[in-house]
Enzyme design. Structure first.
Site, PDB file in Angstrom:
ATOM      1  N   PRO A  75       0.795  -1.224   0.000  1.00  0.00           N
ATOM      2  CA  PRO A  75       0.000   0.000   0.000  1.00  0.00           C
ATOM      3  C   PRO A  75       0.829   1.277   0.000  1.00  0.00           C
ATOM      4  CG  PRO A  75      -0.857  -1.535   1.605  1.00  0.00           C
ATOM      5  CD  PRO A  75       0.407  -2.138   1.072  1.00  0.00           C
ATOM      6  N   ASN A  76       0.377   2.207  -0.792  1.00  0.00           N
ATOM      7  CA  ASN A  76       0.902   3.583  -0.862  1.00  0.00           C
ATOM      8  C   ASN A  76       2.245   3.708  -1.577  1.00  0.00           C
ATOM      9  OD1 ASN A  76      -1.309   4.766   0.662  1.00  0.00           O
ATOM     10  ND2 ASN A  76      -0.443   3.694   2.416  1.00  0.00           N
TER      11      ASN A  76
ATOM     12  N   ARG B 225       5.294  11.120  -2.264  1.00  0.00           N
ATOM     13  CA  ARG B 225       4.898  10.805  -0.886  1.00  0.00           C
ATOM     14  C   ARG B 225       6.057  11.085   0.073  1.00  0.00           C
ATOM     15  NH1 ARG B 225       4.504   4.689   1.534  1.00  0.00           N
ATOM     16  NH2 ARG B 225       3.803   5.264   3.609  1.00  0.00           N
TER      17      ARG B 225
ATOM     18  N   TYR C  31      11.097   9.230   2.161  1.00  0.00           N
ATOM     19  CA  TYR C  31      11.196   8.185   1.140  1.00  0.00           C
ATOM     20  C   TYR C  31      11.968   8.599  -0.105  1.00  0.00           C
ATOM     21  CZ  TYR C  31       7.627   6.049   4.050  1.00  0.00           C
ATOM     22  OH  TYR C  31       6.946   5.512   5.128  1.00  0.00           O
TER      23      TYR C  31
ATOM     24  N   ASN D  32       8.325  -5.176  -0.376  1.00  0.00           N
ATOM     25  CA  ASN D  32       8.154  -4.013   0.478  1.00  0.00           C
ATOM     26  C   ASN D  32       6.650  -3.928   0.713  1.00  0.00           C
ATOM     27  OD1 ASN D  32       7.892  -1.603   1.788  1.00  0.00           O
ATOM     28  ND2 ASN D  32       9.223  -0.452   0.408  1.00  0.00           N
TER      29      ASN D  32
ATOM     30  N   ALA E  41       2.956  -0.401   5.017  1.00  0.00           N
ATOM     31  CA  ALA E  41       2.469  -0.489   6.395  1.00  0.00           C
ATOM     32  C   ALA E  41       1.959  -1.885   6.755  1.00  0.00           C
ATOM     33  CB  ALA E  41       1.363   0.538   6.620  1.00  0.00           C
TER      34      ALA E  41
ATOM     35  N   HIS F 249       3.701  -4.160   9.299  1.00  0.00           N
ATOM     36  CA  HIS F 249       3.627  -4.027  10.746  1.00  0.00           C
ATOM     37  C   HIS F 249       2.423  -4.735  11.370  1.00  0.00           C
ATOM     38  CE1 HIS F 249       6.758  -1.273   9.744  1.00  0.00           C
ATOM     39  NE2 HIS F 249       5.931  -0.424   9.147  1.00  0.00           N
TER      40      HIS F 249
ATOM     41  N   ASP G  47       2.130 -15.493   6.892  1.00  0.00           N
ATOM     42  CA  ASP G  47       1.864 -16.925   6.700  1.00  0.00           C
ATOM     43  C   ASP G  47       2.079 -17.345   5.248  1.00  0.00           C
ATOM     44  OD1 ASP G  47       1.337 -17.265   9.360  1.00  0.00           O
ATOM     45  OD2 ASP G  47      -0.840 -17.494   9.144  1.00  0.00           O
TER      46      ASP G  47
ATOM     47  N   GLU H 169      12.827  -8.905   2.580  1.00  0.00           N
ATOM     48  CA  GLU H 169      11.987  -7.760   2.972  1.00  0.00           C
ATOM     49  C   GLU H 169      12.803  -6.488   2.740  1.00  0.00           C
ATOM     50  OE1 GLU H 169      10.851  -8.087   7.091  1.00  0.00           O
ATOM     51  OE2 GLU H 169      10.176  -6.009   7.199  1.00  0.00           O
TER      52      GLU H 169
ATOM     53  N   HIS I 223      12.825  -2.129   2.816  1.00  0.00           N
ATOM     54  CA  HIS I 223      12.235  -0.829   3.165  1.00  0.00           C
ATOM     55  C   HIS I 223      13.186   0.269   2.735  1.00  0.00           C
ATOM     56  CE1 HIS I 223       9.182  -2.804   5.520  1.00  0.00           C
ATOM     57  NE2 HIS I 223      10.133  -3.550   6.058  1.00  0.00           N
ATOM     58  N   LEU I 224      12.629   1.344   2.242  1.00  0.00           N
ATOM     59  CA  LEU I 224      13.450   2.497   1.881  1.00  0.00           C
ATOM     60  C   LEU I 224      13.928   3.210   3.138  1.00  0.00           C
ATOM     61  CD1 LEU I 224      11.139   3.838  -0.935  1.00  0.00           C
ATOM     62  CD2 LEU I 224      13.312   2.639  -1.233  1.00  0.00           C
ATOM     63  N   SER I 225      13.004   3.410   4.067  1.00  0.00           N
ATOM     64  CA  SER I 225      13.352   4.049   5.342  1.00  0.00           C
ATOM     65  C   SER I 225      13.812   2.967   6.320  1.00  0.00           C
ATOM     66  CB  SER I 225      12.134   4.788   5.904  1.00  0.00           C
ATOM     67  OG  SER I 225      11.129   3.855   6.283  1.00  0.00           O
TER      68      SER I 225
ATOM     69  N   ARG J  19      11.919   4.812  13.524  1.00  0.00           N
ATOM     70  CA  ARG J  19      10.750   5.676  13.342  1.00  0.00           C
ATOM     71  C   ARG J  19       9.721   5.439  14.454  1.00  0.00           C
ATOM     72  NH1 ARG J  19       8.794   5.247   7.348  1.00  0.00           N
ATOM     73  NH2 ARG J  19       7.618   7.098   8.026  1.00  0.00           N
TER      74      ARG J  19
ATOM     75  N   ARG K 264       6.038   1.100  13.878  1.00  0.00           N
ATOM     76  CA  ARG K 264       6.822   0.550  12.757  1.00  0.00           C
ATOM     77  C   ARG K 264       7.933  -0.381  13.228  1.00  0.00           C
ATOM     78  NH1 ARG K 264       5.097   3.894   8.408  1.00  0.00           N
ATOM     79  NH2 ARG K 264       4.611   5.991   9.138  1.00  0.00           N
TER      80      ARG K 264
HETATM   81  C1  DQA Z   1       8.170   1.445   4.217  1.00  0.00           C
HETATM   82  C2  DQA Z   1       8.134   1.660   5.737  1.00  0.00           C
HETATM   83  C3  DQA Z   1       6.738   1.426   6.285  1.00  0.00           C
HETATM   84  O1  DQA Z   1       6.725   1.658   7.679  1.00  0.00           O
HETATM   85  C4  DQA Z   1       5.744   2.354   5.623  1.00  0.00           C
HETATM   86  O2  DQA Z   1       4.442   2.086   6.090  1.00  0.00           O
HETATM   87  C5  DQA Z   1       5.803   2.308   4.145  1.00  0.00           C
HETATM   88  C6  DQA Z   1       7.125   2.293   3.511  1.00  0.00           C
HETATM   89  C7  DQA Z   1       9.555   1.798   3.620  1.00  0.00           C
HETATM   90  O3  DQA Z   1       9.817   1.410   2.489  1.00  0.00           O
HETATM   91  O4  DQA Z   1      10.345   2.479   4.279  1.00  0.00           O
HETATM   92  O5  DQA Z   1       4.795   2.383   3.456  1.00  0.00           O
HETATM   93  O6  DQA Z   1       7.923   0.072   3.953  1.00  0.00           O
END
Ligand code: DQA
Length: 149
Positions: free
Chosen positions: A11-12, A19, A24, A75, A78, A81, A88, A99, A101-103, A108, A112
């Site tokens: 998502p997102n 964003r 990010y 990735n 959210a 979390h 599963d 896995e 993540h950019l951040s 944070r 998270r």
């Molecule tokens: C994220 C970190 C997540 O906490 C956040 O909800 C995202 C982006 C990252 O790539 O840093 O949507 O996965």
């Protein structure tokens, strides 16, 4: 036969580029994918990508990847979390799973700090911004090389 890699974006992440650039960066999801693909194609892999804002669609993608893809890079945004269904599904994926993540979620907000995926993936790459996806590709390359030795 060339290895196939499935990149899953939750998502997102379709909003990357506009964003929260302070967190990010300014690269779009397509640009991250392109950087990842250059590295992956450099070692002969083929890359498919699916972005979805829907948890069940990501679960279906992971099911469909079984026996077909050598690796999944996820990735989950959210969903990382709180999604036990993604956890599963990844748990029964037979290939390499990473896995990304950019951040750096660990630095944070407290919500998270939990990853439902961390325990079932092979490893996590977080906090390297525009490099995170490329580092995942290098990790897959080295794991595949080590397995074929
Ligand atoms: C994220 C970190 C997540 O906490 C956040 O909800 C995202 C982006 C990252 O790539 O840093 O949507 O996965």
């Amino acid at each position: 036969m060339s290895a196939q890699i499935l990149v899953l974006s939750g998502p997102n992440l379709n909003l990357l580029g506009s964003r929260d650039p302070a967190v990010y960066g300014t690269m779009t999801l397509e640009e991250h994918l392109a950087a990842f693909t250059v590295v992956a194609e450099g070692f002969g892999a083929r890359v498919d990508h699916v972005q979805s804002n829907f948890e069940g669609q990501l679960v279906d993608q992971i099911h469909g990847a079984r026996g077909k893809y050598a690796a999944i890079v996820i990735n989950a945004g959210a969903l990382t979390h709180y999604s036990w269904s993604l956890r599963d599904a990844l748990d029964v994926f037979d290939g390499i799973s990473i896995e990304v993540h950019l951040s750096n979620p660990a630095g944070r907000e407290p919500f998270r700090h939990v990853s439902t995926l961390a325990a079932v993936v092979d490893g996590t790459i977080a906090g390297f911004g525009q490099l995170s996806y490329e580092l995942a590709a290098y990790a897959i390359r080295d794991i595949l090389n080590a397995r074929s030795e």
